[in-house]
Design a protein around this motif. Structure first.
Motif, PDB file in Angstrom:
ATOM      1  N   SER A 152      -2.596  10.357   7.268  1.00  0.00           N
ATOM      2  CA  SER A 152      -2.057   8.993   7.303  1.00  0.00           C
ATOM      3  C   SER A 152      -2.270   8.291   5.966  1.00  0.00           C
ATOM      4  O   SER A 152      -1.368   7.610   5.455  1.00  0.00           O
ATOM      5  N   GLN A 179       1.734   7.855  -0.726  1.00  0.00           N
ATOM      6  CA  GLN A 179       3.037   8.320  -1.204  1.00  0.00           C
ATOM      7  C   GLN A 179       4.090   7.218  -1.125  1.00  0.00           C
ATOM      8  O   GLN A 179       4.970   7.131  -1.981  1.00  0.00           O
ATOM      9  N   SER A 180       3.991   6.376  -0.115  1.00  0.00           N
ATOM     10  CA  SER A 180       4.941   5.277  -0.006  1.00  0.00           C
ATOM     11  C   SER A 180       4.451   4.036  -0.770  1.00  0.00           C
ATOM     12  O   SER A 180       5.057   2.973  -0.665  1.00  0.00           O
ATOM     13  N   GLN A 181       3.373   4.202  -1.510  1.00  0.00           N
ATOM     14  CA  GLN A 181       2.790   3.157  -2.359  1.00  0.00           C
ATOM     15  C   GLN A 181       2.412   1.899  -1.570  1.00  0.00           C
ATOM     16  O   GLN A 181       2.521   0.792  -2.068  1.00  0.00           O
ATOM     17  N   LYS A 182       1.949   2.106  -0.332  1.00  0.00           N
ATOM     18  CA  LYS A 182       1.488   0.990   0.481  1.00  0.00           C
ATOM     19  C   LYS A 182      -0.028   0.813   0.380  1.00  0.00           C
ATOM     20  O   LYS A 182      -0.557  -0.165   0.915  1.00  0.00           O
ATOM     21  N   THR A 183      -0.695   1.742  -0.279  1.00  0.00           N
ATOM     22  CA  THR A 183      -2.127   1.629  -0.539  1.00  0.00           C
ATOM     23  C   THR A 183      -2.458   2.360  -1.828  1.00  0.00           C
ATOM     24  O   THR A 183      -1.667   3.168  -2.316  1.00  0.00           O
ATOM     25  N   THR A 184      -3.634   2.086  -2.352  1.00  0.00           N
ATOM     26  CA  THR A 184      -4.074   2.728  -3.596  1.00  0.00           C
ATOM     27  C   THR A 184      -5.007   3.886  -3.286  1.00  0.00           C
ATOM     28  O   THR A 184      -5.636   3.918  -2.218  1.00  0.00           O
ATOM     29  N   GLU A 213       0.212   9.608   3.417  1.00  0.00           N
ATOM     30  CA  GLU A 213       1.542   9.015   3.603  1.00  0.00           C
ATOM     31  C   GLU A 213       1.592   7.593   3.045  1.00  0.00           C
ATOM     32  O   GLU A 213       2.576   7.203   2.401  1.00  0.00           O
ATOM     33  N   LEU A 214       0.539   6.825   3.288  1.00  0.00           N
ATOM     34  CA  LEU A 214       0.494   5.463   2.766  1.00  0.00           C
ATOM     35  C   LEU A 214       0.465   5.440   1.239  1.00  0.00           C
ATOM     36  O   LEU A 214       1.097   4.593   0.610  1.00  0.00           O
TER      37      LEU A 214
END
Length: 109
Positions: free
Chosen positions: A18, A24-29, A21-22
């Protein structure tokens, strides 16, 4: 280093997937993902220390043992596990044990 043993559980693997995935979608560092994993490790260790109270006895013959980098590895043959009235038998068991007292360090090897 001992923390990372819990990351190979089903729950740990799903958490890592998880977080990947976050990222890769640049939703977290990556720094935040690492912090989440470290908090997961500490939470698992705390939960096991506070909530698990079962005792298990076992009898076997020792095949091999090894101590390397503060990790014991035992390979046992003809193992009998006994908990109160229940008996479980296994032909071969491998036990890996780490020193739980060194869990305060932030090693990420």
């Amino acid at each position: 280093m001992a923390y990372q043993l819990y990351r190979n559980t089903t729950l740990g693997n799903i958490l890592q997937e998880s977080l990947d995935e976050l990222m890769q979608s640049q939703k977290t560092t990556p720094q935040l993902a690492l912090q989440v994993l470290l908090n997961f490790d500490k939470a698992i260790i705390s939960a096991l220390a506070q909530r698990v109270r079962n005792r298990l006895n076992f009898r076997s013959s020792l095949n091999t043992y090894r101590f390397y980098d503060n990790v014991w590895t035992f390979v046992l043959n003809d193992v009998e596990f006994r908990e109160v009235a229940e008996l479980i038998k296994a032909d071969k068991v491998k036990i890996v044990a780490c020193d739980g007292k060194n869990t305060g360090s932030n090693t990420t090897e």
